[in-house]
Design a protein around this motif. Structure first.
Motif, PDB file in Angstrom:
ATOM      1  N   GLN A  55       0.926  -1.330   0.194  1.00 36.01           N
ATOM      2  CA  GLN A  55      -0.026   0.111  -0.128  1.00 36.01           C
ATOM      3  C   GLN A  55       0.653   1.167  -0.105  1.00 36.01           C
ATOM      4  O   GLN A  55       1.699   1.381   1.178  1.00 36.01           O
ATOM      5  N   ALA A  56       0.839   2.007  -1.122  1.00 33.11           N
ATOM      6  CA  ALA A  56       1.780   3.341  -1.298  1.00 33.11           C
ATOM      7  C   ALA A  56       0.949   4.667  -0.914  1.00 33.11           C
ATOM      8  O   ALA A  56      -0.416   4.372  -1.374  1.00 33.11           O
ATOM      9  N   SER A  57       1.169   5.235  -0.215  1.00 32.43           N
ATOM     10  CA  SER A  57       0.291   6.491   0.024  1.00 32.43           C
ATOM     11  C   SER A  57       1.155   7.755   0.219  1.00 32.43           C
ATOM     12  O   SER A  57       2.442   7.759   0.112  1.00 32.43           O
ATOM     13  N   GLY A  58       0.912   8.956   0.133  1.00 32.78           N
ATOM     14  CA  GLY A  58       1.288  10.195   0.554  1.00 32.78           C
ATOM     15  C   GLY A  58       1.491  11.126  -0.703  1.00 32.78           C
ATOM     16  O   GLY A  58       1.814  12.251  -0.717  1.00 32.78           O
ATOM     17  N   GLY A  59       1.139  10.564  -1.829  1.00 31.25           N
ATOM     18  CA  GLY A  59       1.053  11.536  -3.023  1.00 31.25           C
ATOM     19  C   GLY A  59       0.201  12.760  -2.887  1.00 31.25           C
ATOM     20  O   GLY A  59      -0.745  12.874  -2.185  1.00 31.25           O
ATOM     21  N   GLY A  60       0.430  13.491  -3.816  1.00 29.64           N
ATOM     22  CA  GLY A  60      -0.616  14.679  -3.870  1.00 29.64           C
ATOM     23  C   GLY A  60      -0.026  15.765  -4.930  1.00 29.64           C
ATOM     24  O   GLY A  60       0.849  15.555  -5.658  1.00 29.64           O
TER      25      GLY A  60
ATOM     26  N   THR B  80       3.677   0.287   2.680  1.00 32.05           N
ATOM     27  CA  THR B  80       3.513  -0.597   3.790  1.00 32.05           C
ATOM     28  C   THR B  80       3.336  -2.038   3.140  1.00 32.05           C
ATOM     29  O   THR B  80       2.413  -2.138   2.540  1.00 32.05           O
ATOM     30  N   ALA B  81       4.022  -2.887   3.667  1.00 30.88           N
ATOM     31  CA  ALA B  81       3.709  -4.313   3.178  1.00 30.88           C
ATOM     32  C   ALA B  81       2.743  -5.351   3.972  1.00 30.88           C
ATOM     33  O   ALA B  81       3.054  -4.896   5.334  1.00 30.88           O
ATOM     34  N   SER B  82       2.004  -6.012   3.364  1.00 29.10           N
ATOM     35  CA  SER B  82       1.167  -6.686   4.334  1.00 29.10           C
ATOM     36  C   SER B  82       0.840  -8.249   3.745  1.00 29.10           C
ATOM     37  O   SER B  82       0.979  -8.372   2.498  1.00 29.10           O
ATOM     38  N   GLY B  83       0.203  -9.026   4.229  1.00 30.67           N
ATOM     39  CA  GLY B  83      -0.297 -10.107   3.834  1.00 30.67           C
ATOM     40  C   GLY B  83       0.727 -11.324   4.221  1.00 30.67           C
ATOM     41  O   GLY B  83       1.288 -11.344   5.155  1.00 30.67           O
ATOM     42  N   MET B  84       0.725 -12.205   3.184  1.00 33.92           N
ATOM     43  CA  MET B  84       1.769 -13.606   3.470  1.00 33.92           C
ATOM     44  C   MET B  84       3.142 -13.083   3.276  1.00 33.92           C
ATOM     45  O   MET B  84       3.614 -13.600   2.191  1.00 33.92           O
ATOM     46  N   ILE B  85       3.935 -12.550   4.061  1.00 33.73           N
ATOM     47  CA  ILE B  85       5.164 -12.014   3.693  1.00 33.73           C
ATOM     48  C   ILE B  85       6.107 -12.754   4.721  1.00 33.73           C
ATOM     49  O   ILE B  85       5.682 -13.043   6.059  1.00 33.73           O
TER      50      ILE B  85
ATOM     51  N   LYS C  40       7.011  -2.676   8.885  1.00 32.77           N
ATOM     52  CA  LYS C  40       7.157  -3.152   7.501  1.00 32.77           C
ATOM     53  C   LYS C  40       6.842  -2.068   6.463  1.00 32.77           C
ATOM     54  O   LYS C  40       6.135  -2.169   5.412  1.00 32.77           O
ATOM     55  N   THR C  41       7.252  -1.065   6.643  1.00 28.87           N
ATOM     56  CA  THR C  41       7.002   0.342   5.792  1.00 28.87           C
ATOM     57  C   THR C  41       8.350   1.077   5.526  1.00 28.87           C
ATOM     58  O   THR C  41       9.230   1.180   6.229  1.00 28.87           O
ATOM     59  N   VAL C  42       8.166   1.353   4.281  1.00 28.97           N
ATOM     60  CA  VAL C  42       9.486   1.968   3.584  1.00 28.97           C
ATOM     61  C   VAL C  42       8.939   3.845   3.281  1.00 28.97           C
ATOM     62  O   VAL C  42       7.571   3.642   2.776  1.00 28.97           O
ATOM     63  N   PHE C  43       9.786   4.695   3.501  1.00 27.98           N
ATOM     64  CA  PHE C  43       9.257   6.170   3.189  1.00 27.98           C
ATOM     65  C   PHE C  43      10.171   6.412   2.008  1.00 27.98           C
ATOM     66  O   PHE C  43      11.480   6.236   1.969  1.00 27.98           O
ATOM     67  N   LEU C  44       9.744   7.542   1.311  1.00 25.05           N
ATOM     68  CA  LEU C  44      10.434   8.017   0.358  1.00 25.05           C
ATOM     69  C   LEU C  44      10.058   9.511   0.430  1.00 25.05           C
ATOM     70  O   LEU C  44       9.109  10.235   0.314  1.00 25.05           O
ATOM     71  N   GLN C  45      11.329  10.408   1.036  1.00 26.84           N
ATOM     72  CA  GLN C  45      11.123  11.724   1.426  1.00 26.84           C
ATOM     73  C   GLN C  45      11.555  12.415   0.343  1.00 26.84           C
ATOM     74  O   GLN C  45      12.679  12.196  -0.232  1.00 26.84           O
ATOM     75  N   MET C  46      10.662  13.297  -0.333  1.00 24.49           N
ATOM     76  CA  MET C  46      11.115  14.035  -1.649  1.00 24.49           C
ATOM     77  C   MET C  46      11.074  15.390  -1.434  1.00 24.49           C
ATOM     78  O   MET C  46       9.999  16.006  -1.021  1.00 24.49           O
TER      79      MET C  46
ATOM     80  N   TRP D 249      11.662 -13.455  -3.600  1.00 23.93           N
ATOM     81  CA  TRP D 249      11.884 -14.239  -4.554  1.00 23.93           C
ATOM     82  C   TRP D 249      11.137 -15.757  -4.852  1.00 23.93           C
ATOM     83  O   TRP D 249      10.864 -16.111  -3.943  1.00 23.93           O
ATOM     84  N   PRO D 250      10.784 -15.864  -5.986  1.00 24.51           N
ATOM     85  CA  PRO D 250      11.061 -15.258  -7.395  1.00 24.51           C
ATOM     86  C   PRO D 250       9.836 -14.136  -7.994  1.00 24.51           C
ATOM     87  O   PRO D 250      10.139 -13.785  -9.293  1.00 24.51           O
ATOM     88  N   THR D 251       9.244 -13.673  -7.216  1.00 17.32           N
ATOM     89  CA  THR D 251       8.211 -12.869  -7.282  1.00 17.32           C
ATOM     90  C   THR D 251       8.500 -11.248  -6.873  1.00 17.32           C
ATOM     91  O   THR D 251       8.708 -11.115  -5.968  1.00 17.32           O
ATOM     92  N   ASP D 252       8.094 -10.383  -7.967  1.00 15.72           N
ATOM     93  CA  ASP D 252       8.160  -8.981  -7.630  1.00 15.72           C
ATOM     94  C   ASP D 252       6.823  -8.650  -7.734  1.00 15.72           C
ATOM     95  O   ASP D 252       5.820  -8.573  -8.425  1.00 15.72           O
ATOM     96  N   TYR D 253       6.377  -8.020  -6.238  1.00 15.58           N
ATOM     97  CA  TYR D 253       5.083  -7.757  -6.081  1.00 15.58           C
ATOM     98  C   TYR D 253       5.090  -6.157  -6.269  1.00 15.58           C
ATOM     99  O   TYR D 253       5.811  -5.482  -5.759  1.00 15.58           O
ATOM    100  N   TRP D 254       3.900  -5.714  -6.830  1.00 16.61           N
ATOM    101  CA  TRP D 254       3.713  -4.151  -6.930  1.00 16.61           C
ATOM    102  C   TRP D 254       2.461  -3.637  -6.178  1.00 16.61           C
ATOM    103  O   TRP D 254       1.358  -4.203  -6.201  1.00 16.61           O
ATOM    104  N   GLY D 255       2.605  -2.364  -5.712  1.00 16.24           N
ATOM    105  CA  GLY D 255       1.569  -1.749  -5.032  1.00 16.24           C
ATOM    106  C   GLY D 255       0.720  -0.924  -6.302  1.00 16.24           C
ATOM    107  O   GLY D 255       1.151  -0.852  -7.576  1.00 16.24           O
ATOM    108  N   ARG D 256      -0.332  -0.249  -5.991  1.00 14.25           N
ATOM    109  CA  ARG D 256      -0.987   0.429  -6.961  1.00 14.25           C
ATOM    110  C   ARG D 256      -0.495   1.580  -7.425  1.00 14.25           C
ATOM    111  O   ARG D 256      -0.973   2.276  -8.428  1.00 14.25           O
ATOM    112  N   GLY D 257       0.478   2.071  -6.549  1.00 15.61           N
ATOM    113  CA  GLY D 257       0.888   3.663  -7.125  1.00 15.61           C
ATOM    114  C   GLY D 257       0.231   4.641  -6.311  1.00 15.61           C
ATOM    115  O   GLY D 257      -1.102   4.674  -6.092  1.00 15.61           O
TER     116      GLY D 257
END
Length: 117
Positions: A4-9, A22-27, A78-84, A102-110
């Motif tokens: 789940q990505a958030s914070g845009g605007g 934030t990553a969640s689920g079967m991790i 389980k959260t990563v931040f990008l300060q811009m 591995w071997p999968t790349d999981y993507w958030g919605r953006g």
């Protein structure tokens, strides 16, 4: 696995935003934040890598954002931040986070970042 990505605007040139992913689920129970990276895709352009962690926890960024964007993480959440900071119109894009289990790349919605006066 969900990301789940958030914070845009909408922000004026020179402004700042802080994105979260934030990553969640079967991790795995290990630290997964080290394997989360940020990408972005501007209209009409290919998706490009923006920033990620090295194995030692340090960060690396694409040249276009060096000195302006910073990654950090909260391992327990389980959260990563990008300060811009010092945002430019050319930073306008949909920003995505991705997690490699591995071997999968999981993507958030953006989350959309628009830099405009």
């Amino acid at each position: 696995v969900q990301l789940q990505a958030s914070g845009g605007g909408l922000v004026q040139p020179g402004g700042s935003l802080r994105l979260s992913c934030t990553a969640s689920g079967m991790i795995p129970s290990r630290d997964v934040t080290i394997d989360i990276a940020w990408y972005r895709q501007a209209p009409g352009k290919q998706r490009e890598w923006v920033a990620s962690f090295r194995p030692d926890g340090s960060t690396r960024q694409v040249d276009a954002v060096k000195g302006r964007f910073t990654m950090s993480r909260d391992i327990g959440k389980k959260t990563v931040f990008l300060q811009m900071n010092s945002l430019k119109p050319e930073d306008t894009a949909a920003y995505y986070c991705t997690l490699r289990i591995w071997p999968t790349d999981y993507w958030g919605r953006g989350t959309q970042v628009t830099v405009s006066s």
